[in-house]
Design a protein around this motif. Structure first.
Motif, PDB file in Angstrom:
ATOM      1  N   GLU A  45     139.549  16.028  73.403  1.00 33.21           N
ATOM      2  CA  GLU A  45     139.129  17.425  73.521  1.00 33.21           C
ATOM      3  C   GLU A  45     138.869  18.069  72.163  1.00 33.21           C
ATOM      4  OE1 GLU A  45     141.896  16.232  75.011  1.00 33.21           O
ATOM      5  OE2 GLU A  45     141.620  16.520  77.164  1.00 33.21           O
ATOM      6  N   ARG A  46     139.711  17.764  71.165  1.00 37.13           N
ATOM      7  CA  ARG A  46     139.514  18.375  69.848  1.00 37.13           C
ATOM      8  C   ARG A  46     138.242  17.862  69.180  1.00 37.13           C
ATOM      9  NH1 ARG A  46     144.590  17.671  66.377  1.00 37.13           N
ATOM     10  NH2 ARG A  46     145.115  16.082  67.883  1.00 37.13           N
ATOM     11  N   LEU A  47     137.929  16.609  69.390  1.00 34.30           N
ATOM     12  CA  LEU A  47     136.679  16.055  68.876  1.00 34.30           C
ATOM     13  C   LEU A  47     135.497  16.755  69.541  1.00 34.30           C
ATOM     14  CD1 LEU A  47     134.968  13.895  67.363  1.00 34.30           C
ATOM     15  CD2 LEU A  47     135.329  12.425  69.344  1.00 34.30           C
ATOM     16  N   ASP A  48     135.537  16.871  70.854  1.00 38.15           N
ATOM     17  CA  ASP A  48     134.451  17.553  71.577  1.00 38.15           C
ATOM     18  C   ASP A  48     134.308  18.998  71.104  1.00 38.15           C
ATOM     19  OD1 ASP A  48     134.044  15.226  73.049  1.00 38.15           O
ATOM     20  OD2 ASP A  48     135.348  15.890  74.682  1.00 38.15           O
ATOM     21  N   ALA A  49     135.428  19.701  71.001  1.00 39.93           N
ATOM     22  CA  ALA A  49     135.396  21.112  70.600  1.00 39.93           C
ATOM     23  C   ALA A  49     134.842  21.289  69.188  1.00 39.93           C
ATOM     24  CB  ALA A  49     136.781  21.729  70.708  1.00 39.93           C
ATOM     25  N   ALA A  50     135.093  20.331  68.313  1.00 37.17           N
ATOM     26  CA  ALA A  50     134.590  20.437  66.940  1.00 37.17           C
ATOM     27  C   ALA A  50     133.068  20.536  66.915  1.00 37.17           C
ATOM     28  CB  ALA A  50     135.067  19.245  66.112  1.00 37.17           C
ATOM     29  N   PHE A  51     132.421  19.956  67.919  1.00 34.70           N
ATOM     30  CA  PHE A  51     130.962  19.974  67.973  1.00 34.70           C
ATOM     31  C   PHE A  51     130.406  21.070  68.884  1.00 34.70           C
ATOM     32  CE2 PHE A  51     131.589  15.753  66.266  1.00 34.70           C
ATOM     33  CZ  PHE A  51     130.543  15.648  65.363  1.00 34.70           C
ATOM     34  N   THR A  52     131.224  21.622  69.772  1.00 31.55           N
ATOM     35  CA  THR A  52     130.681  22.556  70.765  1.00 31.55           C
ATOM     36  C   THR A  52     131.200  23.982  70.641  1.00 31.55           C
ATOM     37  OG1 THR A  52     132.400  21.957  72.373  1.00 31.55           O
ATOM     38  CG2 THR A  52     130.334  20.697  72.441  1.00 31.55           C
ATOM     39  N   ASP A  53     132.310  24.194  70.005  1.00 28.59           N
ATOM     40  CA  ASP A  53     132.920  25.512  69.895  1.00 28.59           C
ATOM     41  C   ASP A  53     132.434  26.193  68.615  1.00 28.59           C
ATOM     42  OD1 ASP A  53     134.657  27.709  69.467  1.00 28.59           O
ATOM     43  OD2 ASP A  53     136.356  26.669  70.384  1.00 28.59           O
ATOM     44  N   ALA A  54     131.868  27.383  68.737  1.00 27.74           N
ATOM     45  CA  ALA A  54     131.321  28.107  67.584  1.00 27.74           C
ATOM     46  C   ALA A  54     132.403  28.507  66.581  1.00 27.74           C
ATOM     47  CB  ALA A  54     130.570  29.350  68.055  1.00 27.74           C
ATOM     48  N   ASP A  55     133.663  28.446  66.985  1.00 27.43           N
ATOM     49  CA  ASP A  55     134.780  28.807  66.115  1.00 27.43           C
ATOM     50  C   ASP A  55     135.326  27.588  65.360  1.00 27.43           C
ATOM     51  OD1 ASP A  55     136.467  30.918  65.188  1.00 27.43           O
ATOM     52  OD2 ASP A  55     138.101  30.091  66.399  1.00 27.43           O
ATOM     53  N   ARG A  56     134.645  26.452  65.489  1.00 25.04           N
ATOM     54  CA  ARG A  56     135.102  25.197  64.881  1.00 25.04           C
ATOM     55  C   ARG A  56     133.960  24.517  64.139  1.00 25.04           C
ATOM     56  NH1 ARG A  56     139.830  22.875  68.138  1.00 25.04           N
ATOM     57  NH2 ARG A  56     140.368  24.585  69.518  1.00 25.04           N
ATOM     58  N   VAL A  57     134.336  23.628  63.227  1.00 25.36           N
ATOM     59  CA  VAL A  57     133.339  22.852  62.492  1.00 25.36           C
ATOM     60  C   VAL A  57     133.938  21.497  62.094  1.00 25.36           C
ATOM     61  CG1 VAL A  57     133.906  23.888  60.254  1.00 25.36           C
ATOM     62  CG2 VAL A  57     131.658  22.904  60.605  1.00 25.36           C
ATOM     63  N   PRO A  58     133.159  20.411  62.289  1.00 26.27           N
ATOM     64  CA  PRO A  58     133.602  19.096  61.839  1.00 26.27           C
ATOM     65  C   PRO A  58     132.974  18.739  60.492  1.00 26.27           C
ATOM     66  CG  PRO A  58     131.793  18.829  63.383  1.00 26.27           C
ATOM     67  CD  PRO A  58     132.023  20.322  63.207  1.00 26.27           C
ATOM     68  N   TYR A  59     133.723  18.048  59.670  1.00 24.89           N
ATOM     69  CA  TYR A  59     133.217  17.519  58.410  1.00 24.89           C
ATOM     70  C   TYR A  59     133.430  16.015  58.383  1.00 24.89           C
ATOM     71  CZ  TYR A  59     132.791  22.200  56.539  1.00 24.89           C
ATOM     72  OH  TYR A  59     132.416  23.506  56.331  1.00 24.89           O
ATOM     73  N   LEU A  60     132.462  15.305  57.842  1.00 20.58           N
ATOM     74  CA  LEU A  60     132.541  13.868  57.660  1.00 20.58           C
ATOM     75  C   LEU A  60     132.760  13.594  56.176  1.00 20.58           C
ATOM     76  CD1 LEU A  60     132.209  10.961  58.782  1.00 20.58           C
ATOM     77  CD2 LEU A  60     129.761  11.194  58.317  1.00 20.58           C
ATOM     78  N   VAL A  61     133.708  12.735  55.887  1.00 16.98           N
ATOM     79  CA  VAL A  61     133.989  12.327  54.513  1.00 16.98           C
ATOM     80  C   VAL A  61     133.456  10.897  54.364  1.00 16.98           C
ATOM     81  CG1 VAL A  61     135.767  12.007  52.751  1.00 16.98           C
ATOM     82  CG2 VAL A  61     136.082  13.753  54.538  1.00 16.98           C
ATOM     83  N   ALA A  62     132.643  10.677  53.340  1.00 21.49           N
ATOM     84  CA  ALA A  62     132.037   9.362  53.160  1.00 21.49           C
ATOM     85  C   ALA A  62     132.086   8.939  51.698  1.00 21.49           C
ATOM     86  CB  ALA A  62     130.587   9.388  53.636  1.00 21.49           C
ATOM     87  N   SER A  63     132.096   7.641  51.517  1.00 22.97           N
ATOM     88  CA  SER A  63     131.945   7.042  50.196  1.00 22.97           C
ATOM     89  C   SER A  63     130.666   6.221  50.275  1.00 22.97           C
ATOM     90  CB  SER A  63     133.141   6.165  49.856  1.00 22.97           C
ATOM     91  OG  SER A  63     132.938   5.530  48.599  1.00 22.97           O
ATOM     92  N   GLY A  64     129.601   6.747  49.678  1.00 24.02           N
ATOM     93  CA  GLY A  64     128.299   6.109  49.840  1.00 24.02           C
ATOM     94  C   GLY A  64     127.920   6.143  51.301  1.00 24.02           C
ATOM     95  N   GLU A  65     127.573   4.995  51.845  1.00 21.98           N
ATOM     96  CA  GLU A  65     127.192   4.918  53.254  1.00 21.98           C
ATOM     97  C   GLU A  65     128.389   4.666  54.172  1.00 21.98           C
ATOM     98  OE1 GLU A  65     125.989   0.184  53.370  1.00 21.98           O
ATOM     99  OE2 GLU A  65     124.399   1.675  53.272  1.00 21.98           O
TER     100      GLU A  65
END
Length: 161
Positions: A45-65
């Motif tokens: 649910e928290r993963l889904d909400a990160a993409f659908t809830d306007a009060d939330r935002v997901p960030y991706l952390v990457a090293s190169g690709e």
């Protein structure tokens, strides 16, 4: 030390975060006593909400690709932001990636912050106290709060800065 990027995840990143999510949930299951669903998946649910809830935002952390973690934020429209989910893959830990990722995300959303973790997770205890001190100096607090709807669990530790 790995070079990293921290960027807001979009719909194209969702499959990557969906693959990282079970790794995070597996790590947390040892501290929360959570078992997988009968089909072997974890609640998302928290993963889904990160993409659908306007009060939330997901960030991706990457090293190169290579994806190395994620940061999910909630409370964008409230009085305080909450770092609601945080994960760095085992192979990238203990290199300063977590602290750098948190610093970048916090800088993008100024204001008060809170993060919860479990007292029985000694790595998280040390990490989040160090993060708070690095970001806020002496201007942070720590308190224990009951886990909503889970009286069987020890209270969460909340750090606010």
């Amino acid at each position: 030390m790995l070079d990293i990027t921290v960027r807001r995840a979009d719909a194209a990143d969702r499959p990557v975060l969906e693959r990282l999510w079970p790794l995070f949930q597996h790590d947390m299951s040892g501290f929360r006593g959570v078992l997988p669903n009968p089909d072997g998946t974890f609640r998302s649910e928290r993963l889904d909400a990160a993409f659908t809830d306007a009060d939330r935002v997901p960030y991706l952390v990457a090293s190169g690709e290579h994806p190395v973690g994620f940061v999910f934020v909630r409370g964008l429209n409230g009085p305080a932001r909450v770092l609601s989910s945080f994960f760095v893959v085992s192979g990238a830990r203990r290199q300063g990636i977590g602290l750098r990722a948190v610093r970048e995300v916090v800088a993008r959303h100024p204001g008060p912050w809170g993060v919860a973790f479990q007292d029985n997770n000694p790595t998280a205890v040390c990490f989040w106290r160090r993060v708070a001190a690095e970001i806020a100096g002496d201007d942070w607090t720590e308190e224990r709060r009951p886990v909503p709807a889970r009286p069987d669990l020890l209270p969460d530790v909340w750090i606010s800065f």
